[in-house]
Design a protein around this motif. Structure first.
Motif, mmCIF file in Angstrom:
data_model
loop_
_atom_site.group_PDB
_atom_site.id
_atom_site.type_symbol
_atom_site.label_atom_id
_atom_site.label_comp_id
_atom_site.label_asym_id
_atom_site.label_seq_id
_atom_site.Cartn_x
_atom_site.Cartn_y
_atom_site.Cartn_z
ATOM 1 N N GLN A 57 -5.447 38.212 10.670
ATOM 2 C CA GLN A 57 -4.609 38.243 9.603
ATOM 3 C C GLN A 57 -3.951 37.293 9.200
ATOM 4 O OE1 GLN A 57 -2.223 41.830 9.834
ATOM 5 N NE2 GLN A 57 -3.879 43.508 10.429
ATOM 6 N N PRO A 58 -3.460 36.998 8.044
ATOM 7 C CA PRO A 58 -2.837 35.754 7.700
ATOM 8 C C PRO A 58 -1.452 35.538 8.499
ATOM 9 C CG PRO A 58 -3.474 36.712 5.805
ATOM 10 C CD PRO A 58 -3.901 37.735 6.755
ATOM 11 N N TRP A 59 -1.199 34.189 9.112
ATOM 12 C CA TRP A 59 -0.105 33.760 9.977
ATOM 13 C C TRP A 59 -0.338 34.461 11.342
ATOM 14 C CZ3 TRP A 59 2.611 29.846 9.178
ATOM 15 C CH2 TRP A 59 2.733 29.299 7.956
ATOM 16 N N ASP A 60 -1.730 34.893 11.744
ATOM 17 C CA ASP A 60 -1.846 35.095 13.201
ATOM 18 C C ASP A 60 -2.003 33.767 13.677
ATOM 19 O OD1 ASP A 60 -1.751 37.818 12.963
ATOM 20 O OD2 ASP A 60 -3.817 38.202 13.116
ATOM 21 N N LEU A 116 -4.053 36.087 21.115
ATOM 22 C CA LEU A 116 -3.594 36.265 19.805
ATOM 23 C C LEU A 116 -1.904 36.327 19.990
ATOM 24 C CD1 LEU A 116 -4.209 36.526 16.883
ATOM 25 C CD2 LEU A 116 -4.240 39.001 16.964
ATOM 26 N N LEU A 117 -1.343 35.597 18.684
ATOM 27 C CA LEU A 117 -0.043 36.044 18.868
ATOM 28 C C LEU A 117 0.256 36.444 17.299
ATOM 29 C CD1 LEU A 117 3.041 35.723 19.519
ATOM 30 C CD2 LEU A 117 2.817 33.351 18.779
ATOM 31 N N ARG A 118 0.531 37.520 17.068
ATOM 32 C CA ARG A 118 0.906 38.120 15.407
ATOM 33 C C ARG A 118 2.286 38.113 15.044
ATOM 34 N NH1 ARG A 118 -2.949 42.618 13.656
ATOM 35 N NH2 ARG A 118 -4.382 40.698 13.437
ATOM 36 N N THR A 119 2.415 37.146 13.982
ATOM 37 C CA THR A 119 3.819 37.031 13.639
ATOM 38 C C THR A 119 4.159 37.820 12.395
ATOM 39 O OG1 THR A 119 3.211 35.273 12.139
ATOM 40 C CG2 THR A 119 3.331 34.569 14.331
ATOM 41 N N GLU A 120 5.591 38.043 12.264
ATOM 42 C CA GLU A 120 6.054 38.736 10.985
ATOM 43 C C GLU A 120 7.380 38.462 10.749
ATOM 44 O OE1 GLU A 120 7.209 42.633 14.041
ATOM 45 O OE2 GLU A 120 5.464 42.803 12.662
ATOM 46 N N GLY A 121 7.870 38.699 9.345
ATOM 47 C CA GLY A 121 9.381 38.680 8.922
ATOM 48 C C GLY A 121 9.862 37.125 9.300
ATOM 49 N N GLU A 122 10.932 37.257 9.936
ATOM 50 C CA GLU A 122 11.802 35.952 10.007
ATOM 51 C C GLU A 122 10.962 34.915 10.990
ATOM 52 O OE1 GLU A 122 14.495 32.960 9.839
ATOM 53 O OE2 GLU A 122 14.255 34.717 8.427
ATOM 54 N N GLN A 123 10.291 35.658 11.900
ATOM 55 C CA GLN A 123 9.504 34.884 12.937
ATOM 56 C C GLN A 123 8.426 34.041 12.088
ATOM 57 O OE1 GLN A 123 6.599 37.057 14.899
ATOM 58 N NE2 GLN A 123 6.645 35.898 16.911
ATOM 59 N N ARG A 124 7.736 34.661 11.219
ATOM 60 C CA ARG A 124 6.682 33.928 10.598
ATOM 61 C C ARG A 124 7.346 32.832 9.302
ATOM 62 N NH1 ARG A 124 3.026 37.760 7.056
ATOM 63 N NH2 ARG A 124 2.389 38.406 9.171
ATOM 64 N N LEU A 125 8.560 33.192 8.927
ATOM 65 C CA LEU A 125 9.275 32.150 7.990
ATOM 66 C C LEU A 125 9.501 30.650 8.943
ATOM 67 C CD1 LEU A 125 11.576 34.426 6.005
ATOM 68 C CD2 LEU A 125 9.428 33.346 5.373
#
Length: 277
Positions: A57-60, A116-125
């Motif tokens: 997924q985007p930003w994985d 795989l490392l799946r990022t989200e929220g502030e981590q993604r930013l």
């Protein structure tokens, strides 16, 4: 299927590629002698890494350690955009501190069998900001740009290591794995020097020879013989470069006849073992 080939030569400390393809290309199984981060920005792509299929997924972030056999499967319905970073092993070692190696994240994901490392929220930013600054520094001619890029690449790796070592929870639909084949792959990796014929593996894992051969090929894309031969040669290459005598390296990875090893080594690396060192 032919054996996986080596792709890419890294002469710098690290390289960053920001790529966007509107046409999906078929990429064969391959490996690298360097470590690699793949950050998906757009598109529909799955990655096959050592028998596990990851649905990105985007930003994985996918972590592919050196000598791991992998390939992407790209859906042509959407443009495929990603950032790929090649990381020199010597550079990472030189930038590491005692007990805190920058390639720890690659070792950890290999041991887990999950890359795989799946990022989200502030981590993604945070990753977005670091990557943007890194790309700007790599294209800059201002004072200190080279040193800044070096520091930012280290910062990115520190962030990846911290997130990997937190052992993040991942959605169950992010990958597809065959538990039995995964068990067999782990066994092969730990016992390269032993007898690893189809018959021996079938007996150890209580499977019919026919089922084992066909299931292994379906999951990994390799025949058992091709896979084991490739892994033995890659491991022998690492031993030789670390200073192990050539004949001893061949024995340690399970080649009983030196002439067989030498022929296979030349076919894979296109040079003699002593030149490879």
């Amino acid at each position: 299927m032919t054996e996986a080939g080596k792709r890419g030569y890294l002469k710098e400390d690290f390289r960053l590629f920001h790529l966007k393809d509107s046409r999906a290309q078929k990429v064969d199984y391959h490996y690298h002698e360097f470590d690699k981060l793949i950050l998906l920005l757009g598109g529909k792509t799955a990655y096959l890494v050592e028998g596990v299929t990851y649905f990105l997924q985007p930003w994985d972030i996918l972590l592919v350690q050196h000598n791991l056999i992998h390939r992407p499967v790209i859906d042509p319905s959407e443009p495929y955009e990603r950032v790929v970073i090649w990381l020199g092993r010597d550079w990472m070692a030189a930038r590491s501190d005692p007990g805190e190696a920058l390639d720890t994240c690659f070792d950890a994901t290999r041991r887990r069998g999950f890359h795989l490392l799946r990022t989200e929220g502030e981590q993604r930013l945070q990753y977005m900001r670091t990557l943007q600054r890194l790309e700007e520094a790599l294209h800059s001619t201002e004072f200190g740009a080279v040193r800044l890029a070096d520091s930012l690449c280290q910062q990115l790796l520190i962030e990846v290591n911290r997130d990997v070592l937190r052992d993040p929870k991942v959605e169950p639909d992010c990958c597809r794995v065959d538990p039995k084949v995964e068990e067999i792959l782990r066994y092969i990796a730990a016992h390269l020097e032993e007898n690893l014929t189809v018959e021996a593996l079938a007996g150890r894992f209580y499977l019919s020879r026919y089922y084992l051969m066909h299931r292994f090929k379906d999951v990994t894309g390799y025949t058992i013989h091709q896979y084991i031969s490739q892994k033995r040669l890659l491991r022998a290459g690492e031993l030789i470069r670390s200073g192990t005598p050539v004949m001893k390296a061949a024995e340690q990875v399970g080649f009983s006849e030196y002439s067989t090893f030498l022929r296979a080594f030349r076919n894979t690396f296109h040079m003699n073992p002593r030149d490879f060192r």
